[in-house]
Design a protein around this motif. Structure first.
Motif, PDB file in Angstrom:
ATOM      1  N   ARG A 118       0.840  -1.208   0.000  1.00  0.00           N
ATOM      2  CA  ARG A 118       0.000   0.000   0.000  1.00  0.00           C
ATOM      3  C   ARG A 118       0.876   1.260   0.000  1.00  0.00           C
ATOM      4  O   ARG A 118       0.601   2.227  -0.712  1.00  0.00           O
ATOM      5  CB  ARG A 118      -0.937  -0.027   1.220  1.00  0.00           C
TER       6      ARG A 118
ATOM      7  N   GLU B 164       1.433   4.245  -3.003  1.00  0.00           N
ATOM      8  CA  GLU B 164       1.314   5.692  -2.773  1.00  0.00           C
ATOM      9  C   GLU B 164       2.535   6.441  -3.329  1.00  0.00           C
ATOM     10  O   GLU B 164       2.396   7.469  -3.989  1.00  0.00           O
ATOM     11  CB  GLU B 164       1.150   5.965  -1.273  1.00  0.00           C
TER      12      GLU B 164
ATOM     13  N   THR C 133      -5.695   0.777  -4.714  1.00  0.00           N
ATOM     14  CA  THR C 133      -5.875   1.562  -3.477  1.00  0.00           C
ATOM     15  C   THR C 133      -6.930   0.928  -2.576  1.00  0.00           C
ATOM     16  O   THR C 133      -6.742   0.809  -1.368  1.00  0.00           O
ATOM     17  CB  THR C 133      -6.297   3.015  -3.813  1.00  0.00           C
ATOM     18  N   TRP C 134      -8.056   0.483  -3.167  1.00  0.00           N
ATOM     19  CA  TRP C 134      -9.107  -0.159  -2.361  1.00  0.00           C
ATOM     20  C   TRP C 134      -8.541  -1.386  -1.646  1.00  0.00           C
ATOM     21  O   TRP C 134      -8.744  -1.557  -0.448  1.00  0.00           O
ATOM     22  CB  TRP C 134     -10.282  -0.599  -3.243  1.00  0.00           C
TER      23      TRP C 134
ATOM     24  N   ASN D 290      -5.993  -0.393   1.030  1.00  0.00           N
ATOM     25  CA  ASN D 290      -6.599   0.098   2.269  1.00  0.00           C
ATOM     26  C   ASN D 290      -7.113  -1.062   3.114  1.00  0.00           C
ATOM     27  O   ASN D 290      -7.044  -1.013   4.338  1.00  0.00           O
ATOM     28  CB  ASN D 290      -7.732   1.075   1.950  1.00  0.00           C
TER      29      ASN D 290
ATOM     30  N   THR E 184      -4.602  -2.331   5.511  1.00  0.00           N
ATOM     31  CA  THR E 184      -4.210  -1.534   6.686  1.00  0.00           C
ATOM     32  C   THR E 184      -5.381  -1.345   7.650  1.00  0.00           C
ATOM     33  O   THR E 184      -5.181  -0.881   8.760  1.00  0.00           O
ATOM     34  CB  THR E 184      -3.686  -0.135   6.254  1.00  0.00           C
ATOM     35  N   HIS E 185      -6.605  -1.689   7.226  1.00  0.00           N
ATOM     36  CA  HIS E 185      -7.768  -1.491   8.094  1.00  0.00           C
ATOM     37  C   HIS E 185      -8.075  -2.747   8.900  1.00  0.00           C
ATOM     38  O   HIS E 185      -7.675  -3.852   8.540  1.00  0.00           O
ATOM     39  CB  HIS E 185      -8.991  -1.093   7.260  1.00  0.00           C
TER      40      HIS E 185
END
Ligand SMILES: [Zn+2]
Length: 226
Positions: A127, A131, A176-177, A180, A183-184
């Motif tokens: 991730r 970025e 990106t989805w 994320n 990391t969630h």
């Protein structure tokens, strides 16, 4: 391709008999990253039959590196963790490394974590790599906006600065989805995993490489166009 299997005799923890277990022989060398015939030099199991190790040698003539496979044994087919395991940097083209050396460094660290089975660490690594890739690419396209690009959310950078390049936008949005999700606390994309995230990042990489090469050829050859 079907995996090559070797067998090893180990003690059955539940009884007096020995049992045979299947070990997968890797088909790729962690040093030269060639698919080659990997030779098995030695193999052994622990006394309680719970783990095994094997010593391998790469069959690719100019390489012939020696490496280890470590197996945690179950009754099914056992795949090894390889030592040393080193990522293959050649999956990232030079054009992309020039645009974002930080992406390259972080991506290879995530790869190292993944091939060592550290998937919880690799996910956020991919991730973060994404970025850097997107923001450095956006800054490459719009060097005057570098500061704003660095301060903005990734989603906004994708939609504002990369919008001309549809395939990069769509692949990087999806990456990106999934990134994320890594990391969630709670996952949204339950049928997708870290390998999909990695594949999407590599799609973005290939699209950036193709787009930059295309632009370079047009720029170079238009000078001489009659
Ligand atoms: Zn090799």
């Amino acid at each position: 391709m079907e995996a090559r299997i070797i067998r090893i005799r180990v003690k059955d923890p539940n009884g007096p008999q020995d049992r045979h277990v299947n070990l997968v022989v890797p088909d790729i060398c962690p040093f030269c990253h060639h698919h080659s015939q990997i030779h098995v030099l030695a193999r052994a199991a622990s006394k309680d039959g719970s783990t095994a190790g094997a010593l391998f040698q790469c069959g690719f003539e100019p390489c012939q590196s020696v490496f280890l496979g470590y197996y945690t044994l179950s009754n099914t087919v056992n795949s090894p963790v390889i030592f040393p395991s080193r990522p293959d940097g050649s999956v990232i083209p030079d054009i992309v490394i020039d645009i974002s050396p930080s992406f390259y460094e972080i991506f290879l660290q995530a790869e190292t974590a993944l091939i060592n089975g550290l998937t919880q660490i690799a996910g956020p690594g991919y991730r973060k790599a994404l970025e850097f890739l997107i923001k450095d690419y956006a800054s490459h396209l719009y060097p005057d906006h570098k500061d704003e690009i660095e301060d903005n959310f990734l989603g906004k950078v994708i939609s504002e600065y990369i919008k001309e390049e549809k395939r990069i936008v769509e692949a990087s949005k999806r990456a990106t989805w999934l990134g994320n999700d890594e990391t969630h606390y709670k996952r949204k994309w339950e049928d997708k995993d870290i390998h999909d995230l990695r594949e999407l990042i590599l799609l973005v990489v290939r699209e950036i490489d193709a787009s930059e090469k295309y632009k370079r050829y047009l720029a170079e050859m238009d000078k001489w166009k009659k």
